[in-house]
Scaffold this motif. Structure first.
Motif, PDB file in Angstrom:
ATOM      1  N   LEU A  48      -5.527   5.508   6.012  1.00 19.78           N
ATOM      2  CA  LEU A  48      -4.996   5.019   4.741  1.00 19.78           C
ATOM      3  C   LEU A  48      -3.645   4.334   4.897  1.00 19.78           C
ATOM      4  CD1 LEU A  48      -6.008   8.078   2.542  1.00 19.78           C
ATOM      5  CD2 LEU A  48      -7.017   5.792   2.453  1.00 19.78           C
ATOM      6  N   ARG A  49      -2.782   4.914   5.717  1.00 16.90           N
ATOM      7  CA  ARG A  49      -1.427   4.376   5.870  1.00 16.90           C
ATOM      8  C   ARG A  49      -1.333   3.345   7.007  1.00 16.90           C
ATOM      9  NH1 ARG A  49       3.252   6.428   2.722  1.00 16.90           N
ATOM     10  NH2 ARG A  49       2.551   8.363   1.732  1.00 16.90           N
ATOM     11  N   ASN A  50      -1.893   3.697   8.160  1.00 13.68           N
ATOM     12  CA  ASN A  50      -1.732   2.851   9.345  1.00 13.68           C
ATOM     13  C   ASN A  50      -2.844   1.828   9.527  1.00 13.68           C
ATOM     14  OD1 ASN A  50       0.371   4.618   9.748  1.00 13.68           O
ATOM     15  ND2 ASN A  50      -0.408   5.472  11.660  1.00 13.68           N
ATOM     16  N   ARG A  51      -3.984   2.046   8.845  1.00 12.67           N
ATOM     17  CA  ARG A  51      -5.139   1.158   8.949  1.00 12.67           C
ATOM     18  C   ARG A  51      -5.620   1.057  10.404  1.00 12.67           C
ATOM     19  NH1 ARG A  51      -6.360  -1.625   4.707  1.00 12.67           N
ATOM     20  NH2 ARG A  51      -7.233  -3.377   5.875  1.00 12.67           N
ATOM     21  N   ASP A  52      -5.671   2.200  11.080  1.00 13.47           N
ATOM     22  CA  ASP A  52      -5.984   2.227  12.502  1.00 13.47           C
ATOM     23  C   ASP A  52      -7.471   2.024  12.817  1.00 13.47           C
ATOM     24  OD1 ASP A  52      -3.377   2.628  13.218  1.00 13.47           O
ATOM     25  OD2 ASP A  52      -3.577   4.769  13.660  1.00 13.47           O
ATOM     26  N   PHE A  53      -8.367   2.305  11.867  1.00  7.40           N
ATOM     27  CA  PHE A  53      -9.799   2.307  12.142  1.00  7.40           C
ATOM     28  C   PHE A  53     -10.532   1.380  11.177  1.00  7.40           C
ATOM     29  CE2 PHE A  53      -8.000   6.687  12.148  1.00  7.40           C
ATOM     30  CZ  PHE A  53      -7.729   6.769  13.507  1.00  7.40           C
ATOM     31  N   ASP A  54     -11.658   0.849  11.616  1.00  2.93           N
ATOM     32  CA  ASP A  54     -12.480   0.027  10.728  1.00  2.93           C
ATOM     33  C   ASP A  54     -13.131   0.880   9.646  1.00  2.93           C
ATOM     34  OD1 ASP A  54     -12.192  -2.504  12.151  1.00  2.93           O
ATOM     35  OD2 ASP A  54     -13.363  -1.546  13.738  1.00  2.93           O
ATOM     36  N   MET A  55     -13.563   2.079  10.045  1.00  2.37           N
ATOM     37  CA  MET A  55     -14.191   3.025   9.119  1.00  2.37           C
ATOM     38  C   MET A  55     -13.654   4.412   9.435  1.00  2.37           C
ATOM     39  SD  MET A  55     -18.176   1.796   9.379  1.00  2.37           S
ATOM     40  CE  MET A  55     -18.116   1.722  11.175  1.00  2.37           C
ATOM     41  N   ALA A  56     -13.550   5.256   8.409  1.00  2.00           N
ATOM     42  CA  ALA A  56     -13.074   6.612   8.664  1.00  2.00           C
ATOM     43  C   ALA A  56     -13.507   7.548   7.546  1.00  2.00           C
ATOM     44  CB  ALA A  56     -11.549   6.643   8.793  1.00  2.00           C
ATOM     45  N   GLU A  57     -13.885   8.731   7.956  1.00  2.00           N
ATOM     46  CA  GLU A  57     -14.049   9.822   7.008  1.00  2.00           C
ATOM     47  C   GLU A  57     -12.668  10.122   6.440  1.00  2.00           C
ATOM     48  OE1 GLU A  57     -14.914  14.628   7.173  1.00  2.00           O
ATOM     49  OE2 GLU A  57     -14.920  13.430   9.009  1.00  2.00           O
ATOM     50  N   THR A  58     -12.548  10.128   5.123  1.00  2.00           N
ATOM     51  CA  THR A  58     -11.226  10.296   4.539  1.00  2.00           C
ATOM     52  C   THR A  58     -11.288  11.130   3.264  1.00  2.00           C
ATOM     53  OG1 THR A  58      -9.186   9.091   3.959  1.00  2.00           O
ATOM     54  CG2 THR A  58     -11.238   8.216   3.088  1.00  2.00           C
ATOM     55  N   SER A  59     -10.173  11.728   2.928  1.00  2.00           N
ATOM     56  CA  SER A  59     -10.048  12.582   1.752  1.00  2.00           C
ATOM     57  C   SER A  59     -10.559  11.877   0.500  1.00  2.00           C
ATOM     58  CB  SER A  59      -8.576  12.960   1.564  1.00  2.00           C
ATOM     59  OG  SER A  59      -8.308  13.371   0.247  1.00  2.00           O
ATOM     60  N   ALA A  60     -11.483  12.518  -0.210  1.00  2.00           N
ATOM     61  CA  ALA A  60     -12.057  11.894  -1.411  1.00  2.00           C
ATOM     62  C   ALA A  60     -11.007  11.699  -2.496  1.00  2.00           C
ATOM     63  CB  ALA A  60     -13.214  12.743  -1.930  1.00  2.00           C
ATOM     64  N   SER A  61     -10.146  12.699  -2.708  1.00  5.61           N
ATOM     65  CA  SER A  61      -9.141  12.569  -3.760  1.00  5.61           C
ATOM     66  C   SER A  61      -8.080  11.533  -3.386  1.00  5.61           C
ATOM     67  CB  SER A  61      -8.491  13.928  -4.047  1.00  5.61           C
ATOM     68  OG  SER A  61      -7.960  14.494  -2.869  1.00  5.61           O
ATOM     69  N   SER A  62      -7.671  11.493  -2.120  1.00  3.79           N
ATOM     70  CA  SER A  62      -6.716  10.469  -1.683  1.00  3.79           C
ATOM     71  C   SER A  62      -7.328   9.081  -1.798  1.00  3.79           C
ATOM     72  CB  SER A  62      -6.281  10.724  -0.240  1.00  3.79           C
ATOM     73  OG  SER A  62      -5.565  11.927  -0.133  1.00  3.79           O
ATOM     74  N   TYR A  63      -8.620   8.975  -1.515  1.00  2.00           N
ATOM     75  CA  TYR A  63      -9.296   7.681  -1.615  1.00  2.00           C
ATOM     76  C   TYR A  63      -9.261   7.144  -3.038  1.00  2.00           C
ATOM     77  CZ  TYR A  63     -13.110   4.357  -2.137  1.00  2.00           C
ATOM     78  OH  TYR A  63     -13.855   3.250  -2.478  1.00  2.00           O
ATOM     79  N   VAL A  64      -9.526   8.003  -4.023  1.00  2.00           N
ATOM     80  CA  VAL A  64      -9.505   7.555  -5.426  1.00  2.00           C
ATOM     81  C   VAL A  64      -8.115   7.036  -5.787  1.00  2.00           C
ATOM     82  CG1 VAL A  64      -9.769   8.281  -7.829  1.00  2.00           C
ATOM     83  CG2 VAL A  64     -11.373   9.110  -6.098  1.00  2.00           C
ATOM     84  N   VAL A  65      -7.075   7.739  -5.366  1.00  2.00           N
ATOM     85  CA  VAL A  65      -5.706   7.301  -5.649  1.00  2.00           C
ATOM     86  C   VAL A  65      -5.390   6.012  -4.889  1.00  2.00           C
ATOM     87  CG1 VAL A  65      -3.262   7.940  -5.491  1.00  2.00           C
ATOM     88  CG2 VAL A  65      -4.955   9.652  -6.158  1.00  2.00           C
ATOM     89  N   ALA A  66      -5.881   5.898  -3.659  1.00  2.00           N
ATOM     90  CA  ALA A  66      -5.660   4.672  -2.880  1.00  2.00           C
ATOM     91  C   ALA A  66      -6.287   3.459  -3.568  1.00  2.00           C
ATOM     92  CB  ALA A  66      -6.222   4.842  -1.468  1.00  2.00           C
ATOM     93  N   ARG A  67      -7.510   3.626  -4.065  1.00  4.35           N
ATOM     94  CA  ARG A  67      -8.159   2.517  -4.779  1.00  4.35           C
ATOM     95  C   ARG A  67      -7.375   2.151  -6.029  1.00  4.35           C
ATOM     96  NH1 ARG A  67     -13.436   1.143  -4.297  1.00  4.35           N
ATOM     97  NH2 ARG A  67     -12.755  -0.486  -5.729  1.00  4.35           N
ATOM     98  N   ASP A  68      -6.905   3.155  -6.748  1.00  7.27           N
ATOM     99  CA  ASP A  68      -6.124   2.914  -7.963  1.00  7.27           C
ATOM    100  C   ASP A  68      -4.815   2.195  -7.644  1.00  7.27           C
ATOM    101  OD1 ASP A  68      -6.052   3.677 -10.960  1.00  7.27           O
ATOM    102  OD2 ASP A  68      -4.089   4.362 -10.258  1.00  7.27           O
ATOM    103  N   SER A  69      -4.307   2.417  -6.423  1.00  2.00           N
ATOM    104  CA  SER A  69      -3.046   1.800  -5.997  1.00  2.00           C
ATOM    105  C   SER A  69      -3.248   0.447  -5.331  1.00  2.00           C
ATOM    106  CB  SER A  69      -2.312   2.745  -5.027  1.00  2.00           C
ATOM    107  OG  SER A  69      -2.034   3.979  -5.653  1.00  2.00           O
ATOM    108  N   GLY A  70      -4.503  -0.036  -5.264  1.00  2.00           N
ATOM    109  CA  GLY A  70      -4.763  -1.372  -4.744  1.00  2.00           C
ATOM    110  C   GLY A  70      -4.966  -1.466  -3.250  1.00  2.00           C
ATOM    111  N   TYR A  71      -5.221  -0.361  -2.575  1.00  2.00           N
ATOM    112  CA  TYR A  71      -5.479  -0.412  -1.142  1.00  2.00           C
ATOM    113  C   TYR A  71      -6.738  -1.241  -0.876  1.00  2.00           C
ATOM    114  CZ  TYR A  71      -2.072   3.263   0.071  1.00  2.00           C
ATOM    115  OH  TYR A  71      -0.929   3.994   0.272  1.00  2.00           O
ATOM    116  N   GLU A  72      -6.720  -2.002   0.210  1.00  2.00           N
ATOM    117  CA  GLU A  72      -7.823  -2.896   0.543  1.00  2.00           C
ATOM    118  C   GLU A  72      -8.921  -2.149   1.305  1.00  2.00           C
ATOM    119  OE1 GLU A  72      -8.367  -6.137  -0.307  1.00  2.00           O
ATOM    120  OE2 GLU A  72      -6.691  -5.825  -1.675  1.00  2.00           O
TER     121      GLU A  72
END
Length: 329
Positions: A48-72
């Motif tokens: 989420l922060r470093n964008r190190d991987f093309d795909m990653a298993e990631t926290s569902a709740s953090s993902y929702v907030v990331a999308r709301d914050s405009g993460y690509e």
């Protein structure tokens, strides 16, 4: 010679991805590098922060907030980690806490506010046991996967580097702790620490019987630039994850592979209680309901600016009616 695109996938070292990791399952058109040698919180931060991987298993709740914050980023409806959470609420035994409502007005530790385990349990405590999340003073050990501005009336304290929520619980500096893993004081049978729900499995079974929710912890994040350059990757990876899981579940049915006396009985109990495929991927009615609930908690707890419909959170995987089911030449 055909050319495959190289992609990296970071995820937990789970049995259900083993055929992807060892190359038994090869996603069509993709040269996949699977990275499993990191813990969940590190992986989430690095994606989420470093964008190190093309795909990653990631926290569902953090993902929702990331999308709301405009993460690509976007996500595939692949849920590699689920877990009931009643058994991960711990209390200090000197605080007189015997039931969920005793948490009101108390100091409760968490790893971070966006950790999905805590996110689910806050919602469950509020909706099933009448414990408002704003009635608690929260103490977070880690920085968040995604920065967010908490509501003014939400009490969150960020701990210094030398503080551990597990140690604080044992020593009585906080009253309770919601964690994503078994904590050391429980493993070491420290008498100062106990579970809030003594028969947590019964609580979890009752919760599932009432709600049909087997809580989703993680989604499969994917960078937008991957989807823009190669839109076919989403469906091909979804098929590969399903194939890997099917191979694993067939293998895991055999009780000879696990050194547990009543393994097969546990397998059959799971099937009876949760259905034939509780680890299903895709936006089935049950998975949709589960993700709607989780995303609803995000809005309810003031973590996102608007409600997020489930269809906006996941890549569209449609192939047309009755297509992609049976291969014919």
């Amino acid at each position: 010679m055909s050319k495959k695109i190289p992609l990296t996938l970071a995820c937990g070292d789970y049995e259900i991805i083993r055929p992807l990791k060892d190359g038994t399952v090869k996603p069509d058109g993709i040269d996949l590098t699977v990275l499993t040698a990191m813990d969940s919180t590190t992986r989430h931060w690095r994606f989420l922060r470093n964008r190190d991987f093309d795909m990653a298993e990631t926290s569902a709740s953090s993902y929702v907030v990331a999308r709301d914050s405009g993460y690509e980023i976007n996500a595939l409806p692949v849920f590699l980690h689920r877990r009931f959470r009643h058994g991960f609420v711990f209390i200090n035994t000197s605080k007189g806490i015997t039931k969920p409502s005793d948490l009101i007005g108390k100091k409760v530790g968490i790893k971070s506010f966006l950790v999905t385990a805590g996110h689910w349990m806050r919602g469950i405590l509020e909706h099933e046991y009448g414990v408002p999340h704003k009635s608690i003073e929260w103490f977070a050990e880690l920085d968040e996967d995604v920065d967010f501005t908490p509501p003014a009336d939400l009490k969150i304290n960020r701990l210094p580097h030398d503080k551990s929520v597990e140690q604080m619980l044992a020593e009585g500096e906080i009253d309770a702790l919601i964690h994503s893993s078994l904590i050391k004081p429980i493993v070491n049978k420290d008498p100062r620490v106990a579970r809030l729900f003594l028969d947590y499995k019964a609580e979890e079974k009752a919760y599932f019987a009432k709600t049909s929710i087997f809580p989703i912890m993680h989604v499969l994040g994917i960078k937008n630039e991957v989807l823009e350059a190669h839109p076919w990757v989403a469906i091909n990876m979804f098929h590969a994850f399903n194939e890997a899981k099917a191979i694993t579940m067939k293998r895991m049915e055999n009780p000879r592979i696990v050194p547990l006396a009543w393994y097969r009985e546990a397998w059959e109990e799971q099937e009876e209680l949760l259905g034939s495929d509780p680890w299903e991927y895709g936006l089935s009615e049950r998975n949709r309901h589960t993700m709607e609930t989780l995303a609803g908690y995000s809005y309810e707890q003031g973590l996102v600016k608007r409600p997020w419909p489930v269809d906006e959170l996941f890549v569209e995987l449609g192939q047309g009616r009755k297509r992609g089911v049976e291969f014919r030449i």
